[in-house]
Design a protein around this motif. Structure first.
Motif, PDB file in Angstrom:
ATOM      1  N   ARG A   1      12.231  52.047  94.535  1.00 59.38           N
ATOM      2  CA  ARG A   1      12.601  51.857  95.969  1.00 59.38           C
ATOM      3  C   ARG A   1      12.480  50.517  96.555  1.00 59.38           C
ATOM      4  O   ARG A   1      11.656  49.641  96.028  1.00 59.38           O
ATOM      5  CB  ARG A   1      11.371  52.643  96.726  1.00 59.38           C
TER       6      ARG A   1
ATOM      7  N   SER B   1      11.236  60.451  91.209  1.00 63.42           N
ATOM      8  CA  SER B   1      11.338  59.691  92.446  1.00 63.42           C
ATOM      9  C   SER B   1      11.945  58.528  91.909  1.00 63.42           C
ATOM     10  O   SER B   1      12.325  58.064  91.031  1.00 63.42           O
ATOM     11  CB  SER B   1       9.633  59.257  92.706  1.00 63.42           C
TER      12      SER B   1
ATOM     13  N   PRO C   1       9.190  54.141  90.221  1.00 61.24           N
ATOM     14  CA  PRO C   1       9.067  55.533  90.685  1.00 61.24           C
ATOM     15  C   PRO C   1       7.347  55.970  90.761  1.00 61.24           C
ATOM     16  O   PRO C   1       6.981  56.886  91.740  1.00 61.24           O
ATOM     17  CB  PRO C   1       9.720  56.303  89.387  1.00 61.24           C
TER      18      PRO C   1
ATOM     19  N   ALA D   1       3.771  59.364  93.464  1.00 63.68           N
ATOM     20  CA  ALA D   1       5.360  59.729  93.170  1.00 63.68           C
ATOM     21  C   ALA D   1       5.615  60.732  91.836  1.00 63.68           C
ATOM     22  O   ALA D   1       4.945  60.550  91.219  1.00 63.68           O
ATOM     23  CB  ALA D   1       6.242  58.530  92.987  1.00 63.68           C
TER      24      ALA D   1
END
Length: 305
Positions: A12, A9, A29, A5
């Motif tokens: 998530r 980023s 990230p 990443a």
């Protein structure tokens, strides 16, 4: 498990909404796992209880995201969301069918979320960083409470115009078989899912026995369990052998709770060879590398900000 990443980023969050358990995942990230936990799915309490449980799992994960940081949320469900109506369809967790799960969650959370079929999430995860990595055409199988499948071609999941690509669980293989919630009879799901095997055992012997206990009883030589388990292996071979004859995939990856049954990779593979349309079947049938709920990683990767 980590995945490459960039510094830009987002964090998530992935949610794997299953028929038995709901799993939450938070990735940093850089792809590092910051949180991963399971809880029971309250299907017995209906749609609104499931909605509240999923929203609570997302909030708990979001509480660990630094203030102001970007965050994406993705949710894998045992079905799909109709792109025209926004309603869930084809879900073996039937309380979800006809419900606007995506919009309800977005209203509850005050943010965007992405919804995707759980088998597609599983297949994506295993092709990205698991047992399916490096293969061209991969068929991913979920065998748990229900039975689903996903198709990944050169690293891209194929959903199809109706978002049902890979849904082999509702191929009717026995017109005289047990009724399926989808309206057909003798679907693959009624044959080789945990709930399907358990229901067949109860119909034949008048006793409720969990799939785990049926497998254990087979190893102990209990006659009823041996008969039920042999039928399960033969159904597995017939169903997957037929699927391989149609798709001719480079690899098959098994996931879901039943993927932990070791006999699937020995006697089960022999049954597949017996039923596939080739006298020297070389298709590798692989156990997942990311765990029986690998789909939670796929859900995180498809998330919306």
């Amino acid at each position: 498990m980590t995945t490459p990443a960039s510094e830009q980023s987002p964090f998530r969050i992935g949610i794997d909404l299953g028929g038995t358990k709901t799993e939450a995942l938070l990735l940093a990230p850089d792809g590092a796992v910051l949180l991963r936990e399971r809880r029971a799915t309250p299907l017995d309490r209906g749609y609104h209880a499931v909605l509240a449980a999923v929203a609570a799992a997302v909030r708990e994960a979001m509480a660990q995201v630094p203030a102001g940081a970007r965050c994406a949320v993705g949710i894998g469900i045992p079905g799909s969301s109709d792109e025209h109506t926004g309603l869930v369809r084809n879900a073996n967790s039937t309380c979800l069918i006809g419900r606007p799960l995506k919009s309800d969650l977005e209203r509850e959370l005050g943010r965007a979320v992405a919804l995707c079929n759980d088998a597609d999430c599983f297949t994506l995860a295993e092709c990205h960083s698991g047992a399916g990595r490096g293969y061209g055409l991969v068929f991913g199988v979920i065998m748990g409470t229900g039975c689903g499948g996903g198709i990944c071609i050169d690293g891209v999941v194929r959903q199809g115009p109706h978002r049902i690509a890979g849904e082999w669980g509702h191929l009717s293989v026995d017109p005289a078989g047990a009724a399926c919630y989808c309206g057909n009879r003798g679907c693959v799901e009624t044959k080789i899912s945990g709930s399907g095997v358990e229901a067949a055992f109860a119909r034949q012997y008048g006793e409720a026995l969990a799939m785990e206990r049926i497998a254990a009883g087979t190893r102990e030589g209990e006659p009823r369990c041996c008969a039920a388990f042999d039928r399960f292996l033969d159904d597995f071979g017939r169903c997957l052998g037929g699927l391989i004859s149609i798709l001719d995939p480079d690899a098959v990856v098994l996931g879901g709770g039943l993927s932990n049954i070791p006999e699937l990779y020995t006697a089960g593979v022999e049954r597949v060879r017996r039923h596939a349309f080739h006298d020297d079947l070389r298709t590798p049938i692989l156990k997942n590398h990311l765990g029986d709920s690998a789909g939670v990683f796929g859900a995180a990767w498809i998330g919306s900000e």
